[in-house]
Design a protein around this motif. Structure first.
Motif, PDB file in Angstrom:
ATOM      1  N   THR A   9       2.823   8.021  -5.499  1.00  0.00           N
ATOM      2  CA  THR A   9       1.734   8.704  -6.195  1.00  0.00           C
ATOM      3  C   THR A   9       1.460  10.067  -5.576  1.00  0.00           C
ATOM      4  O   THR A   9       1.244  11.057  -6.288  1.00  0.00           O
ATOM      5  N   ILE A  19      -9.863  -0.025  -0.994  1.00  0.00           N
ATOM      6  CA  ILE A  19     -10.265   0.764   0.172  1.00  0.00           C
ATOM      7  C   ILE A  19     -11.690   0.400   0.583  1.00  0.00           C
ATOM      8  O   ILE A  19     -11.984   0.207   1.768  1.00  0.00           O
ATOM      9  N   TYR A  76     -14.137  -5.071   5.589  1.00  0.00           N
ATOM     10  CA  TYR A  76     -13.361  -5.901   6.518  1.00  0.00           C
ATOM     11  C   TYR A  76     -13.422  -5.299   7.921  1.00  0.00           C
ATOM     12  O   TYR A  76     -13.686  -5.996   8.904  1.00  0.00           O
ATOM     13  N   PHE A  88       0.833  -1.203   0.000  1.00  0.00           N
ATOM     14  CA  PHE A  88       0.000   0.000   0.000  1.00  0.00           C
ATOM     15  C   PHE A  88       0.871   1.258   0.000  1.00  0.00           C
ATOM     16  O   PHE A  88       0.624   2.196  -0.768  1.00  0.00           O
ATOM     17  N   LEU A 105      -6.974   1.435  -9.070  1.00  0.00           N
ATOM     18  CA  LEU A 105      -6.521   0.227  -8.370  1.00  0.00           C
ATOM     19  C   LEU A 105      -6.915   0.274  -6.896  1.00  0.00           C
ATOM     20  O   LEU A 105      -7.294  -0.746  -6.308  1.00  0.00           O
ATOM     21  N   LEU A 106      -6.818   1.469  -6.296  1.00  0.00           N
ATOM     22  CA  LEU A 106      -6.935   1.546  -4.837  1.00  0.00           C
ATOM     23  C   LEU A 106      -8.383   1.619  -4.349  1.00  0.00           C
ATOM     24  O   LEU A 106      -8.704   1.111  -3.287  1.00  0.00           O
ATOM     25  N   LEU A 142       2.442   1.904  -3.306  1.00  0.00           N
ATOM     26  CA  LEU A 142       1.521   2.458  -4.300  1.00  0.00           C
ATOM     27  C   LEU A 142       1.210   3.921  -4.016  1.00  0.00           C
ATOM     28  O   LEU A 142       1.204   4.755  -4.915  1.00  0.00           O
ATOM     29  N   VAL A 181      -3.625   4.736 -10.385  1.00  0.00           N
ATOM     30  CA  VAL A 181      -3.472   4.253  -9.013  1.00  0.00           C
ATOM     31  C   VAL A 181      -4.813   4.277  -8.289  1.00  0.00           C
ATOM     32  O   VAL A 181      -5.156   3.346  -7.553  1.00  0.00           O
ATOM     33  N   HIS A 187       4.152  12.376  -6.621  1.00  0.00           N
ATOM     34  CA  HIS A 187       3.930  12.743  -8.017  1.00  0.00           C
ATOM     35  C   HIS A 187       2.833  13.805  -8.111  1.00  0.00           C
ATOM     36  O   HIS A 187       2.980  14.808  -8.829  1.00  0.00           O
ATOM     37  N   ALA A 188       1.735  13.603  -7.378  1.00  0.00           N
ATOM     38  CA  ALA A 188       0.627  14.553  -7.447  1.00  0.00           C
ATOM     39  C   ALA A 188       1.067  15.922  -6.954  1.00  0.00           C
ATOM     40  O   ALA A 188       0.731  16.953  -7.546  1.00  0.00           O
ATOM     41  N   HIS A 196      -2.157  15.031 -17.457  1.00  0.00           N
ATOM     42  CA  HIS A 196      -1.143  15.028 -16.416  1.00  0.00           C
ATOM     43  C   HIS A 196      -1.472  14.034 -15.317  1.00  0.00           C
ATOM     44  O   HIS A 196      -0.629  13.707 -14.518  1.00  0.00           O
ATOM     45  N   HIS A 197      -2.721  13.608 -15.248  1.00  0.00           N
ATOM     46  CA  HIS A 197      -3.138  12.866 -14.071  1.00  0.00           C
ATOM     47  C   HIS A 197      -3.369  11.401 -14.373  1.00  0.00           C
ATOM     48  O   HIS A 197      -4.115  10.728 -13.688  1.00  0.00           O
ATOM     49  N   ASN A 231       3.397  17.468  -9.499  1.00  0.00           N
ATOM     50  CA  ASN A 231       2.599  17.814 -10.673  1.00  0.00           C
ATOM     51  C   ASN A 231       1.801  19.090 -10.422  1.00  0.00           C
ATOM     52  O   ASN A 231       1.771  19.999 -11.266  1.00  0.00           O
ATOM     53  N   VAL A 279      -1.276   9.052 -13.960  1.00  0.00           N
ATOM     54  CA  VAL A 279      -0.752   8.240 -12.851  1.00  0.00           C
ATOM     55  C   VAL A 279      -1.780   8.168 -11.732  1.00  0.00           C
ATOM     56  O   VAL A 279      -2.106   7.096 -11.206  1.00  0.00           O
ATOM     57  N   LEU A 280      -2.324   9.358 -11.387  1.00  0.00           N
ATOM     58  CA  LEU A 280      -3.311   9.402 -10.313  1.00  0.00           C
ATOM     59  C   LEU A 280      -4.498   8.518 -10.640  1.00  0.00           C
ATOM     60  O   LEU A 280      -4.995   7.772  -9.790  1.00  0.00           O
TER      61      LEU A 280
END
Lengths: 128, 365
Positions: A84, B221, B227, A77, B216-217, A80, B213, A87-88, B206-207, A91, B209-210
């Motif tokens: 990020t 979450i 859980y 976690f 994926l997250l 990841l 991720v 980076h944000a 630009h985003h 950016n 990557v955001l």
């Protein structure tokens, strides 16, 4: 066998300690580096690296157990999210016109060479 | 008073270190003029308190502090700042005399009261000697869940928790009364003005990557929220934490993919309905107990006694399962989850919807 377990435990402690030292070094970098990007570099790399070292150290200390698995999941976690987030941040800074400081930088005096252009007055970068 | 022997073990050092950090952050919050920095420092404050609670072995409280204090309330305060200004106003010193006196007076009173508090960890302190001891000794016989905190929160003190759930619900309604549910701007504005900041975020290359991720997250979450929800009986966690974590997944989605997309997935009406449904579910369990002849929220009467005695391993027939307690706790925790998650989502919609208004007005004017 018991000897191996003992040394694995010691290795775990050494890794955790290395992680702690790395975080201190990273904090020093955040305080000492000249601009946002270098500070972010210090913060993000040491943050991820220190978390990796600490979580792996703790996992070694926990042995072959459920706790070790949970620590590895926490590590995944962090791997990841932490890069990020950095980076944000970088950016967003770049998009809002923050330019990195370039040119000669005297480590001894901690001051920039006066000949360099002012970074804040640069044109807006990153906009398409 | 028992004699206090000062000793320096690791725990004490860590405790004092964390308290010193709290103090330092507090001074920084008071001194900074930037509201943005103050909000982020308050997040750090909550995180340090959460760590401190862990050191004090209060895992459930630490969990709540981390997700609520450091997580979602920081997001809300940032949303609120977006609607106002980022610098605090400077005041004349004459205007600060009276508030300063009140603060100093309250501080003196608190210090005076703190002198009468029992020592930390004192076994004869009222909290440890009477009810606390009762809970620790009797939870196994009365409720039969391993996590005593959950037993106290959901069963022994179910009425208090109902009150807390209603407070969350009322808070959400209060925000909605001031800011609306967020759909006002979504309905009235032309598509081009729908939350331009977030739409621009989602459109921009630009985003990437955001977005990758986050894609994926977000499911992870949300899964983690469930859980925490269903693990609350045996470990740290429960409806409050799970609700906030689920809401955070939705807020993350809105921040990255745009408010309009999130509102398509979870409409504001749905959030509103679930906020009310949670309170209804919780109090409904209480009423069912009364119908079956027990007290309000006395889960032993959740099922009719004859029915529960027939269940396998029931405590009424000599076993150790308290089925009424189990199901009662699960259902009321579900009610808490619904109310907390839906209220948080509705509140975020309220803030983010108004942010679209503010930005839209700026673009037009």
């Amino acid at each position: 066998m018991a000897d191996v377990l003992f040394w694995i435990d010691q290795l775990g402690m050494a890794l955790a300690l290395a992680g702690g030292i790395l975080s201190v070094i990273g904090s020093l970098g955040v305080l000492r580096f000249p601009d946002l990007y270098t500070r972010l570099h210090a913060a993000s790399i040491t943050d991820t690296g220190a978390a990796t070292l600490m979580l792996f150290g703790l996992a070694l200390m926990a042995g072959f157990s459920q706790e070790a698995l949970k620590l590895l999941i926490a590590w995944a976690f962090v791997m990841l999210t932490s890069p990020t987030a950095s980076h944000a941040l970088a950016n967003a800074a770049w998009s809002s016109g923050q330019k990195p400081k370039l040119g000669a930088f005297s480590l001894m005096s901690g001051k920039r060479e006066p000949a360099e252009a002012d970074t804040a007055s640069g044109e807006k970068g990153g906009a398409p | 008073m028992t004699e206090y022997a000062p000793h320096l073990d690791t725990n004490t050092i860590v405790n004092f270190g964390l308290l010193a950090m709290l103090l330092a952050v507090l001074v920084a919050i008071v001194r900074t003029r930037s509201l943005l920095a103050a909000v982020l420092l308050m997040g750090i404050y909550s995180l340090i308190s959460a760590v401190w609670f862990v050191v004090l072995d209060a895992a459930d409280v630490a969990f709540t502090e981390a997700v609520v204090g450091a997580g979602v309330s920081t997001a809300f305060l940032l949303g609120a700042i977006l609607l106002t200004r980022t610098e605090s106003l400077t005041k004349r010193w004459q205007d600060m005399v009276m508030p300063g006196l009140v603060c100093v007076g309250a501080g003196v009173l608190l210090f005076y009261a703190a002198l009468d508090l029992p020592l930390f960890g004192d076994p004869s302190a009222p909290a440890n000697a009477h009810v606390g001891r009762f809970y620790i000794e009797e939870t196994k016989n009365d409720v039969g869940v391993p996590n005593i905190v959950t037993a106290v929160l959901a069963s022994y003190r179910g009425f208090d928790t109902l009150g807390e759930t209603i407070v969350v619900f009322a808070g959400g309604i209060g925000v909605a009364l001031m800011l609306g549910f967020g759909e006002r701007s979504m309905g009235d504005l032309p598509p081009a003005l729908r939350s331009p900041v977030m739409e621009a975020l989602a459109e921009s290359d630009h985003h990437v990557v955001l977005r990758s991720v986050a894609k994926l997250l977000i499911p992870i979450i949300a899964l983690y929220a469930f859980y925490v929800q269903f693990h609350g009986e045996v470990g740290a966690g429960g409806g409050f934490q799970a609700g906030v974590i689920f809401a955070v997944a939705v807020i993350l989605h809105a921040l990255i993919f745009g408010l309009a997309d999130t509102m398509d997935a979870i409409p504001p009406e749905l959030a509103r309905a679930f906020a009310a449904l949670g309170v209804l579910l919780y109090s409904g369990v209480g009423v069912i107990n009364m119908i079956n002849g027990g007290n309000f929220l006395d889960y032993d009467h959740l099922f009719p006694l004859a029915f529960e005695a027939g269940l396998p391993g029931s405590h009424l027939s000599g076993g150790y399962h308290h089925w009424g307690q189990h199901f009662g706790i699960i259902i009321i925790e579900l009610g808490v989850l619904f109310t907390v998650a839906a209220t948080m989502i509705a509140m975020f919609y309220a803030f983010a919807g108004r942010a679209a208004d503010v930005v839209g007005e700026g673009a037009r004017g």
